[in-house]
Design an enzyme around this catalytic site. Sequence first.
Site, PDB file in Angstrom:
ATOM      1  N   SER A   1      10.207  -5.250   6.183  1.00  0.00           N
ATOM      2  CA  SER A   1      10.345  -5.116   4.729  1.00  0.00           C
ATOM      3  C   SER A   1       9.606  -3.923   4.146  1.00  0.00           C
ATOM      4  O   SER A   1       9.902  -3.503   3.024  1.00  0.00           O
ATOM      5  CB  SER A   1       9.869  -6.397   4.034  1.00  0.00           C
TER       6      SER A   1
ATOM      7  N   LYS B   1       3.006  -5.978   0.153  1.00  0.00           N
ATOM      8  CA  LYS B   1       4.053  -5.364  -0.669  1.00  0.00           C
ATOM      9  C   LYS B   1       3.428  -4.261  -1.518  1.00  0.00           C
ATOM     10  O   LYS B   1       2.214  -4.077  -1.557  1.00  0.00           O
ATOM     11  CB  LYS B   1       4.711  -6.404  -1.595  1.00  0.00           C
TER      12      LYS B   1
END
Length: 208
Positions: A79, A117
């Site tokens: 990701s 993230k």
Amino acid sequence: CYRDWSSDVCSSDLVCGMRQLRKYETLNDPADDWAYLAPARARHGSGAGRVLLTIFAALLLLSAFALLYVRQYTVTGVSMEPTLMAGDRVFYVGFSEATYGDLVIFDAGERYGLVIKRVAGLPGDRVAVTADGRLLRNGAAVDEGYLLPDALGNSEMAETTVESGKLFVLGDNRAASIDSRDVRVGQIAYASIRGIVTRMLRDTQPAP
């Protein structure tokens, strides 16, 4: 006084000279010099000791800092590609305030555990994501040199406002990231943040 005819000096002058010599020797006694120099040497030695003690204390504090605040995290999944690959290691600290573009480690609950993230929105920001994964913040496109666009065009998200006390986070690989666009993660609370990444080490071993 009587005069020593083998010398031009009167005996009383000799006596006076002897007395003056003894007085001079007394005034310049090496023992007195040592007594004067000893405290200076002691002060010098004490100063060196304080410097060494200060260096030791600084090293001790740095060690404590490393143990208490610096943590390591190993990246899993895709990701965060191309910025981070599976197996890469990152180091993060937990006392800095996150801002735009920071990579943060946060607790995403029992299902996902610790996740990494990128911060895309702060409280009060209006954020949206285009179909190809590009970020719009407060109506303006954000320059994201790290972005891996969604070639299939499945990353669109309608505009939303970041809540007070929360952050909006995204993965750099928008097509493969479960992030604040997904209700399973959503906007993350400041309290869930474990730290901000300060250093990254690339895994040199090929992924299996």
